[in-house]
Design an enzyme around this catalytic site. Structure first.
Site, PDB file in Angstrom:
ATOM      1  N   CYS A  83    -103.189  49.552 -42.052  1.00  0.00           N
ATOM      2  CA  CYS A  83    -103.326  51.016 -42.091  1.00  0.00           C
ATOM      3  C   CYS A  83    -102.844  51.645 -40.779  1.00  0.00           C
ATOM      4  CB  CYS A  83    -104.790  51.403 -42.265  1.00  0.00           C
ATOM      5  SG  CYS A  83    -105.496  50.985 -43.856  1.00  0.00           S
TER       6      CYS A  83
ATOM      7  N   CYS B  90    -110.198  54.673 -44.280  1.00  0.00           N
ATOM      8  CA  CYS B  90    -110.857  53.652 -45.116  1.00  0.00           C
ATOM      9  C   CYS B  90    -111.959  52.948 -44.320  1.00  0.00           C
ATOM     10  CB  CYS B  90    -109.832  52.646 -45.643  1.00  0.00           C
ATOM     11  SG  CYS B  90    -109.329  51.414 -44.427  1.00  0.00           S
TER      12      CYS B  90
ATOM     13  N   GLU C 109     -96.652  48.357 -44.539  1.00  0.00           N
ATOM     14  CA  GLU C 109     -96.982  47.541 -45.719  1.00  0.00           C
ATOM     15  C   GLU C 109     -96.177  46.241 -45.744  1.00  0.00           C
ATOM     16  OE1 GLU C 109     -96.715  50.196 -49.107  1.00  0.00           O
ATOM     17  OE2 GLU C 109     -98.509  51.282 -48.452  1.00  0.00           O
TER      18      GLU C 109
ATOM     19  N   ASN D 137     -98.919  53.464 -41.244  1.00  0.00           N
ATOM     20  CA  ASN D 137     -99.195  52.294 -42.084  1.00  0.00           C
ATOM     21  C   ASN D 137     -97.932  51.466 -42.268  1.00  0.00           C
ATOM     22  OD1 ASN D 137     -98.480  54.604 -43.665  1.00  0.00           O
ATOM     23  ND2 ASN D 137     -99.181  53.612 -45.534  1.00  0.00           N
TER      24      ASN D 137
ATOM     25  N   CYS E  56    -110.896  50.591 -41.450  1.00  0.00           N
ATOM     26  CA  CYS E  56    -110.460  51.337 -40.253  1.00  0.00           C
ATOM     27  C   CYS E  56    -111.660  51.929 -39.514  1.00  0.00           C
ATOM     28  CB  CYS E  56    -109.462  52.422 -40.636  1.00  0.00           C
ATOM     29  SG  CYS E  56    -107.843  51.737 -41.063  1.00  0.00           S
TER      30      CYS E  56
ATOM     31  N   GLU F 209    -104.385  53.897 -38.932  1.00  0.00           N
ATOM     32  CA  GLU F 209    -105.425  54.033 -37.901  1.00  0.00           C
ATOM     33  C   GLU F 209    -105.554  52.749 -37.083  1.00  0.00           C
ATOM     34  OE1 GLU F 209    -105.562  54.790 -41.069  1.00  0.00           O
ATOM     35  OE2 GLU F 209    -106.904  56.471 -41.501  1.00  0.00           O
TER      36      GLU F 209
HETATM   37  N1  THU Z   1    -103.927  53.632 -45.614  1.00  0.00           N
HETATM   38  C1  THU Z   1    -103.982  53.990 -44.281  1.00  0.00           C
HETATM   39  O1  THU Z   1    -102.993  53.885 -43.542  1.00  0.00           O
HETATM   40  N2  THU Z   1    -105.169  54.440 -43.820  1.00  0.00           N
HETATM   41  C2  THU Z   1    -106.303  54.549 -44.543  1.00  0.00           C
HETATM   42  O2  THU Z   1    -107.356  54.850 -44.001  1.00  0.00           O
HETATM   43  C3  THU Z   1    -106.262  54.352 -45.985  1.00  0.00           C
HETATM   44  C4  THU Z   1    -105.035  53.727 -46.511  1.00  0.00           C
HETATM   45  C5  THU Z   1    -102.663  53.088 -46.116  1.00  0.00           C
HETATM   46  C6  THU Z   1    -102.727  51.628 -46.495  1.00  0.00           C
HETATM   47  C7  THU Z   1    -101.629  51.530 -47.524  1.00  0.00           C
HETATM   48  O3  THU Z   1    -100.404  51.305 -46.845  1.00  0.00           O
HETATM   49  C8  THU Z   1    -101.595  52.909 -48.162  1.00  0.00           C
HETATM   50  O4  THU Z   1    -102.282  53.781 -47.286  1.00  0.00           O
HETATM   51  C9  THU Z   1    -102.240  52.976 -49.550  1.00  0.00           C
HETATM   52  O5  THU Z   1    -103.530  52.488 -49.527  1.00  0.00           O
END
Ligand code: THU
Length: 160
Positions: free
Chosen positions: A73, A112, A64, A62, A115, A75
């Protein structure tokens, strides 16, 4: 009226050691990818490792952003990277691991919704399932036979 019923099931393993050597190795790649996360805002790191049909592994984590919705994210980072690197290569398996700086996560962390939608596109494109393995930092690992098991009644190109 006709009811539409969807059934899907997951397998939950007590630990990574219960899984085959190749899945353990893929998850170790996801752990390594997790350490490349840029997550200064959520302090929640996620890593994903995709096994391609040629045996190559493509990873993502991920990423940000100060403008929160501009982040991505793990994935989707991994799937878009794989799609860009090997556009015609089948994706076989993906391993995903999440780690929080606030607490030890020992239960599976599912991908999520956004994704799931992004991943299912590749499953439809290649007309073959992609197996998913997902976990926290340690402990239990969940397995889904395909992305569609996590996202029934999909919106895809056949809906357009
Ligand atoms: N996140 C992912 O990388 N994958 C997911 O399926 C759920 C959330 C990340 C996004 C963000 O950077 C952090 O987790 C908190 O939501």
């Amino acid at each position: 009226m006709k009811p539409l019923t969807f059934t899907s099931s997951l397998e939950v393993y007590d630990s990574l050691e219960e899984l085959s050597r190749d899945v353990q190795d893929l998850m170790l790649e996801a752990f390594k990818a997790r350490d490349t996360a840029y997550a200064p805002y959520s302090k929640f790191s996620v890593g994903a490792a995709i096994l391609l049909e040629n045996g190559e592994t493509v990873i993502g984590s991920n990423q940000e952003n100060a403008s929160y919705p501009s982040g991505l994210c793990a994935e989707r980072t991994a799937f878009f990277f794989a799609g860009a690197k090997h556009p015609e290569m089948e994706m076989k398996k993906v391993a995903i691991s999440a780690k929080s700086l606030q607490r030890l996560i020992e239960s599976p962390v599912p991908p999520c919704g956004a994704c799931r939608q992004a991943m299912v596109e590749y499953e439809v494109k290649q007309a073959a399932p992609i197996e998913l393995y997902f976990m926290g930092e340690a402990g239990k690992v969940a397995r889904a036979k395909s992305v569609q098991d996590l996202l029934p009644f999909i919106f895809d190109n056949s809906c357009m």
